[in-house]
Design a protein around this motif. Structure first.
Motif, PDB file in Angstrom:
ATOM      1  N   TYR A  75       0.830  -1.191   0.000  1.00  0.00           N
ATOM      2  CA  TYR A  75       0.000   0.000   0.000  1.00  0.00           C
ATOM      3  C   TYR A  75       0.874   1.254   0.000  1.00  0.00           C
ATOM      4  CZ  TYR A  75      -3.579  -3.225   1.773  1.00  0.00           C
ATOM      5  OH  TYR A  75      -4.443  -4.274   1.933  1.00  0.00           O
ATOM      6  N   CYS A  76       0.467   2.245  -0.757  1.00  0.00           N
ATOM      7  CA  CYS A  76       1.081   3.555  -0.609  1.00  0.00           C
ATOM      8  C   CYS A  76       0.143   4.420   0.232  1.00  0.00           C
ATOM      9  CB  CYS A  76       1.359   4.215  -1.952  1.00  0.00           C
ATOM     10  SG  CYS A  76      -0.101   4.658  -2.917  1.00  0.00           S
ATOM     11  N   ALA A  77       0.720   5.397   0.894  1.00  0.00           N
ATOM     12  CA  ALA A  77      -0.057   6.244   1.787  1.00  0.00           C
ATOM     13  C   ALA A  77       0.600   7.607   1.914  1.00  0.00           C
ATOM     14  CB  ALA A  77      -0.186   5.586   3.160  1.00  0.00           C
ATOM     15  N   SER A  78      -0.211   8.587   2.242  1.00  0.00           N
ATOM     16  CA  SER A  78       0.313   9.942   2.441  1.00  0.00           C
ATOM     17  C   SER A  78       0.171  10.329   3.908  1.00  0.00           C
ATOM     18  CB  SER A  78      -0.419  10.949   1.554  1.00  0.00           C
ATOM     19  OG  SER A  78      -1.786  11.003   1.880  1.00  0.00           O
ATOM     20  N   LEU A  79       1.248  10.883   4.431  1.00  0.00           N
ATOM     21  CA  LEU A  79       1.265  11.270   5.828  1.00  0.00           C
ATOM     22  C   LEU A  79       0.430  12.525   6.032  1.00  0.00           C
ATOM     23  CD1 LEU A  79       2.842  10.050   8.274  1.00  0.00           C
ATOM     24  CD2 LEU A  79       4.464  11.926   7.994  1.00  0.00           C
ATOM     25  N   SER A  80      -0.276  12.581   7.128  1.00  0.00           N
ATOM     26  CA  SER A  80      -1.086  13.758   7.424  1.00  0.00           C
ATOM     27  C   SER A  80      -0.220  15.014   7.447  1.00  0.00           C
ATOM     28  CB  SER A  80      -1.781  13.602   8.777  1.00  0.00           C
ATOM     29  OG  SER A  80      -2.595  12.466   8.799  1.00  0.00           O
ATOM     30  N   ASN A  81      -0.804  16.115   6.992  1.00  0.00           N
ATOM     31  CA  ASN A  81      -0.080  17.387   6.987  1.00  0.00           C
ATOM     32  C   ASN A  81       0.456  17.725   8.371  1.00  0.00           C
ATOM     33  OD1 ASN A  81      -0.363  17.952   4.290  1.00  0.00           O
ATOM     34  ND2 ASN A  81      -2.261  19.067   4.542  1.00  0.00           N
ATOM     35  N   HIS A  82       1.638  18.281   8.427  1.00  0.00           N
ATOM     36  CA  HIS A  82       2.277  18.769   9.646  1.00  0.00           C
ATOM     37  C   HIS A  82       2.739  17.648  10.568  1.00  0.00           C
ATOM     38  CE1 HIS A  82       0.785  22.525   8.182  1.00  0.00           C
ATOM     39  NE2 HIS A  82      -0.472  22.188   8.392  1.00  0.00           N
ATOM     40  N   THR A  83       2.630  16.400  10.127  1.00  0.00           N
ATOM     41  CA  THR A  83       3.169  15.303  10.924  1.00  0.00           C
ATOM     42  C   THR A  83       4.676  15.252  10.725  1.00  0.00           C
ATOM     43  OG1 THR A  83       1.139  14.028  10.640  1.00  0.00           O
ATOM     44  CG2 THR A  83       3.103  12.827  11.354  1.00  0.00           C
ATOM     45  N   PRO A  84       5.441  15.216  11.795  1.00  0.00           N
ATOM     46  CA  PRO A  84       6.900  15.262  11.638  1.00  0.00           C
ATOM     47  C   PRO A  84       7.473  13.986  11.044  1.00  0.00           C
ATOM     48  CG  PRO A  84       6.308  14.958  13.938  1.00  0.00           C
ATOM     49  CD  PRO A  84       5.034  15.226  13.213  1.00  0.00           C
TER      50      PRO A  84
ATOM     51  N   ARG B 168      -0.801   4.896  11.711  1.00  0.00           N
ATOM     52  CA  ARG B 168      -1.950   5.679  12.155  1.00  0.00           C
ATOM     53  C   ARG B 168      -1.815   7.153  11.794  1.00  0.00           C
ATOM     54  NH1 ARG B 168      -1.406   3.988  18.293  1.00  0.00           N
ATOM     55  NH2 ARG B 168       0.734   4.509  17.664  1.00  0.00           N
ATOM     56  N   ARG B 169      -0.623   7.571  11.438  1.00  0.00           N
ATOM     57  CA  ARG B 169      -0.375   8.962  11.081  1.00  0.00           C
ATOM     58  C   ARG B 169      -0.667   9.253   9.611  1.00  0.00           C
ATOM     59  NH1 ARG B 169       0.430  12.436  15.459  1.00  0.00           N
ATOM     60  NH2 ARG B 169       1.376  11.219  17.135  1.00  0.00           N
TER      61      ARG B 169
END
Length: 127
Positions: free
Chosen positions: A95-104, A112-113
């Motif tokens: 799976y590809c996924a995008s990290l939530s904005n402003h997550t370090p 979960r991020r």
């Protein structure tokens, strides 16, 4: 709304290579940390690799270091995972996924991020 579409999975023999692609639609792709995860039958989803927005920083799980390479094309809004010398233990849905904005960057291994996920692509490696 964000859509991530993976492609490139398949059935290969041990030692072979595959390149996974993940096309992003509907979101500013260029400033988002992206990651690859995988899930084998009966196992939890696990982190595989991540890349920062510019592509200058990457990270991998230990078992794929030296074999897998994550990259991105911010013009094409596409994420890649080049997988070489595949092993049967690499068999999983990727799976590809995008990290939530402003997550370090330091939170990149925590699934979960990530707020958007693709549908997954099956990779099967036979011995």
């Amino acid at each position: 709304q964000v859509q991530l579409v993976e492609s490139g999975g398949g059935l290969v023999q041990a030692g072979a290579s595959l390149r996974l692609s993940c096309a992003a639609f509907g979101r500013t792709f260029n400033n988002v940390i992206m990651g690859w995860f995988r899930q084998a039958p009966g196992k939890e989803r696990e982190f595989v690799a991540a890349i920062n927005w510019s592509g200058e920083s990457t990270d991998y799980r230990d078992s794929v270091k030296g074999r897998f390479t994550i990259s991105r094309d911010n013009v094409k809004h596409t994420l890649y995972l080049q997988m070489n010398n595949l092993k049967p233990e690499d068999t999983a849905v990727y799976y590809c996924a995008s990290l939530s904005n402003h997550t370090p960057w330091g939170m990149k291994k925590d699934s979960r991020r990530y707020d958007y996920w693709g549908q997954g692509t099956q990779v099967t490696v036979s011995s």
